[in-house]
Design an enzyme around this catalytic site. Structure first.
Site, PDB file in Angstrom:
ATOM      1  N   SER A 128       0.869  -1.179   0.000  1.00 19.08           N
ATOM      2  CA  SER A 128       0.000   0.000   0.000  1.00 19.08           C
ATOM      3  C   SER A 128       0.902   1.223   0.000  1.00 19.08           C
ATOM      4  CB  SER A 128      -0.850   0.003   1.274  1.00 19.08           C
ATOM      5  OG  SER A 128      -1.455   1.258   1.454  1.00 19.08           O
ATOM      6  N   TYR A 173      -2.095  -1.023  10.592  1.00 22.09           N
ATOM      7  CA  TYR A 173      -2.168  -1.262   9.144  1.00 22.09           C
ATOM      8  C   TYR A 173      -0.922  -0.694   8.445  1.00 22.09           C
ATOM      9  CZ  TYR A 173      -3.798  -1.264   4.327  1.00 22.09           C
ATOM     10  OH  TYR A 173      -3.908  -1.470   2.973  1.00 22.09           O
TER      11      TYR A 173
HETATM   12  N1  LIG Z   1      -8.701  -0.570  -1.157  1.00 16.40           N
HETATM   13  C1  LIG Z   1      -7.659   0.199  -0.896  1.00 16.40           C
HETATM   14  O1  LIG Z   1      -7.782   1.415  -0.783  1.00 16.40           O
HETATM   15  C2  LIG Z   1      -6.282  -0.402  -0.773  1.00 16.40           C
HETATM   16  C3  LIG Z   1      -5.186   0.463  -0.865  1.00 16.40           C
HETATM   17  C4  LIG Z   1      -3.913  -0.062  -0.746  1.00 16.40           C
HETATM   18  C5  LIG Z   1      -3.745  -1.419  -0.541  1.00 16.40           C
HETATM   19  N2  LIG Z   1      -4.834  -2.246  -0.440  1.00 16.40           N
HETATM   20  C6  LIG Z   1      -4.597  -3.678  -0.213  1.00 16.40           C
HETATM   21  O2  LIG Z   1      -5.187  -4.411  -1.248  1.00 16.40           O
HETATM   22  C7  LIG Z   1      -5.456  -5.734  -0.799  1.00 16.40           C
HETATM   23  C8  LIG Z   1      -6.863  -6.117  -1.243  1.00 16.40           C
HETATM   24  O3  LIG Z   1      -7.787  -5.271  -0.584  1.00 16.40           O
HETATM   25  P1  LIG Z   1      -9.098  -4.700  -1.288  1.00 16.40           P
HETATM   26  O4  LIG Z   1      -8.998  -3.244  -1.313  1.00 16.40           O
HETATM   27  O5  LIG Z   1      -9.382  -5.430  -2.541  1.00 16.40           O
HETATM   28  O6  LIG Z   1     -10.182  -5.034  -0.145  1.00 16.40           O
HETATM   29  P2  LIG Z   1     -11.358  -6.116  -0.101  1.00 16.40           P
HETATM   30  O7  LIG Z   1     -12.309  -5.885  -1.210  1.00 16.40           O
HETATM   31  O8  LIG Z   1     -11.873  -6.048   1.306  1.00 16.40           O
HETATM   32  O9  LIG Z   1     -10.599  -7.518  -0.342  1.00 16.40           O
HETATM   33  C9  LIG Z   1      -9.805  -8.128   0.657  1.00 16.40           C
HETATM   34  C10 LIG Z   1      -9.618  -9.581   0.285  1.00 16.40           C
HETATM   35  O10 LIG Z   1      -8.780 -10.212   1.279  1.00 16.40           O
HETATM   36  C11 LIG Z   1      -9.387 -11.439   1.663  1.00 16.40           C
HETATM   37  N3  LIG Z   1      -9.039 -11.801   3.037  1.00 16.40           N
HETATM   38  C12 LIG Z   1      -9.142 -11.046   4.151  1.00 16.40           C
HETATM   39  N4  LIG Z   1      -8.826 -11.781   5.227  1.00 16.40           N
HETATM   40  C13 LIG Z   1      -8.520 -13.038   4.781  1.00 16.40           C
HETATM   41  C14 LIG Z   1      -8.142 -14.250   5.406  1.00 16.40           C
HETATM   42  N5  LIG Z   1      -8.036 -14.344   6.736  1.00 16.40           N
HETATM   43  N6  LIG Z   1      -7.907 -15.330   4.642  1.00 16.40           N
HETATM   44  C15 LIG Z   1      -8.039 -15.275   3.287  1.00 16.40           C
HETATM   45  N7  LIG Z   1      -8.401 -14.151   2.633  1.00 16.40           N
HETATM   46  C16 LIG Z   1      -8.652 -13.059   3.376  1.00 16.40           C
HETATM   47  C17 LIG Z   1     -10.898 -11.175   1.533  1.00 16.40           C
HETATM   48  O11 LIG Z   1     -11.585 -12.416   1.317  1.00 16.40           O
HETATM   49  P3  LIG Z   1     -12.551 -13.148   2.364  1.00 16.40           P
HETATM   50  O12 LIG Z   1     -13.182 -12.105   3.229  1.00 16.40           O
HETATM   51  O13 LIG Z   1     -13.510 -13.879   1.490  1.00 16.40           O
HETATM   52  O14 LIG Z   1     -11.637 -14.075   3.104  1.00 16.40           O
HETATM   53  C18 LIG Z   1     -10.929 -10.353   0.249  1.00 16.40           C
HETATM   54  O15 LIG Z   1     -10.953 -11.200  -0.879  1.00 16.40           O
HETATM   55  C19 LIG Z   1      -5.241  -5.719   0.705  1.00 16.40           C
HETATM   56  O16 LIG Z   1      -3.986  -6.297   1.003  1.00 16.40           O
HETATM   57  C20 LIG Z   1      -5.244  -4.238   1.051  1.00 16.40           C
HETATM   58  O17 LIG Z   1      -4.482  -3.950   2.207  1.00 16.40           O
HETATM   59  C21 LIG Z   1      -6.097  -1.760  -0.563  1.00 16.40           C
END
Ligand SMILES: NC(=O)c1ccc[n+]([C@@H]2O[C@H](COP(=O)([O-])OP(=O)(O)OC[C@H]3O[C@@H](n4cnc5c(N)ncnc54)[C@H](OP(=O)(O)O)[C@@H]3O)[C@@H](O)[C@H]2O)c1
Length: 254
Positions: A133, A147
């Site tokens: 991130s 985080y």
């Molecule tokens: N959105 C942003 O602004 C942003 C910015 C920078 C970085 N990121 C990073 O991008 C990545 C994806 O996030 P996103 O934004 O796409 O959010 P999201 O839509 O909430 O997706 C998060 C994913 O992680 C999975 N996950 C969470 N806990 C888990 C566990 N214990 N075991 C297996 N899978 C798990 C969830 O699946 P289940 O709930 O089905 O397990 C879901 O598929 C993350 O690492 C986040 O930190 C996001």
């Protein structure tokens, strides 16, 4: 033979978008996350051979089970994307949720990075993308302290392993995707609203794949965020921390 990619956190957001774009590029896929129904639904929509692997990656045994399932298979691309955040004052946030965040964002990513890079080194090639991130490029993030700390770990681990592979002349690529805000379910899980407008998951993944093709170690999607992160090196550390604090406080006060 089509290339094979594994994506963790594929049940929503950035992970699901990686699945859509990689399937359109002809990859066969394995989708990993806890929500089996979501994975089944996505797999059914995609025009490729697509397996689902429901797993809770906060459990070390589940990370090992995933590595074992891949032992006899060639993996061309692995996207270590599963992760989540939590906002609030560090003295008040829930310890159990934070420990689970460390287990997913740090421990699982660490276990899978090591296991998959060892495997790719034996294969002679492969690519691993860790989803960090822009939070991990900043010195600290008050009101989202844990985080930011987890994502600093992701950036540091990736940059170090990338340099080791480079100096050994390895053909294995490892990189780190460092987006700013992306419109996904992240906010709902973290119980916040972004203080800055987010980019779409589709754009984020297009920039990630373009960065990987250019073998970039740190990929910051979006010209504004990339310029901001480049300029942040000119700003004193204490000022950056207070700027992050301002943004995070705006999120929780909304
Ligand atoms: N959105 C942003 O602004 C942003 C910015 C920078 C970085 N990121 C990073 O991008 C990545 C994806 O996030 P996103 O934004 O796409 O959010 P999201 O839509 O909430 O997706 C998060 C994913 O992680 C999975 N996950 C969470 N806990 C888990 C566990 N214990 N075991 C297996 N899978 C798990 C969830 O699946 P289940 O709930 O089905 O397990 C879901 O598929 C993350 O690492 C986040 O930190 C996001």
């Amino acid at each position: 033979m089509p290339h094979f990619a594994v994506i963790t956190g594929a049940s929503s957001g950035i992970g699901a978008e990686f699945a859509r774009q990689l399937s359109a590029q002809g990859y066969d896929l394995m989708l990993v996350a806890r929500r089996r129904g979501r994975l089944q639904q996505l797999a059914a929509e995609l025009p490729c051979a697509c397996e689902i692997f429901p797993a809770d990656l906060s459990q070390t045994t589940e990370c090992s089970r995933l590595l074992q399932a891949l032992e006899q298979r060639r993996v061309d691309l692995f996207v270590n994307n599963a992760g989540f955040g939590e906002c609030g004052c560090f003295l008040e946030t829930d310890l159990e949720k934070e420990l689970e965040m460390l287990d997913v964002n740090v421990r699982a990513l660490h276990i899978l990075t090591k296991g998959i890079l060892q495997k790719m080194q034996r294969q002679g090639s492969g690519a691993l993308l860790n989803v960090g991130s822009s939070a991990g490029l900043l010195p600290a993030g008050p009101y989202m302290a844990t985080y930011y700390a987890t994502k600093s770990y992701v950036v540091s681990l990736t940059c170090a392993t990338a340099e080791e592979l480079r100096s050994q002349g390895s053909s294995v690529y490892v990189g780190c995707l460092c987006p700013g805000p992306v419109d996904t379910e992240f906010n709902k899980v973290a119980n916040v609203r972004f203080a800055l407008p987010g980019i779409s998951a589709a754009y984020c993944v297009r920039r990630a794949l373009a960065g990987m093709r250019r073998h970039k170690t740190v990929i910051v999607p979006g010209p504004l965020m990339a310029a901001g992160m480049a300029m942040s090196h000119l700003v004193p550390r204490g000022v950056l921390i207070r700027m992050a604090e301002y943004q995070q406080k705006r999120k929780i006060s909304r």
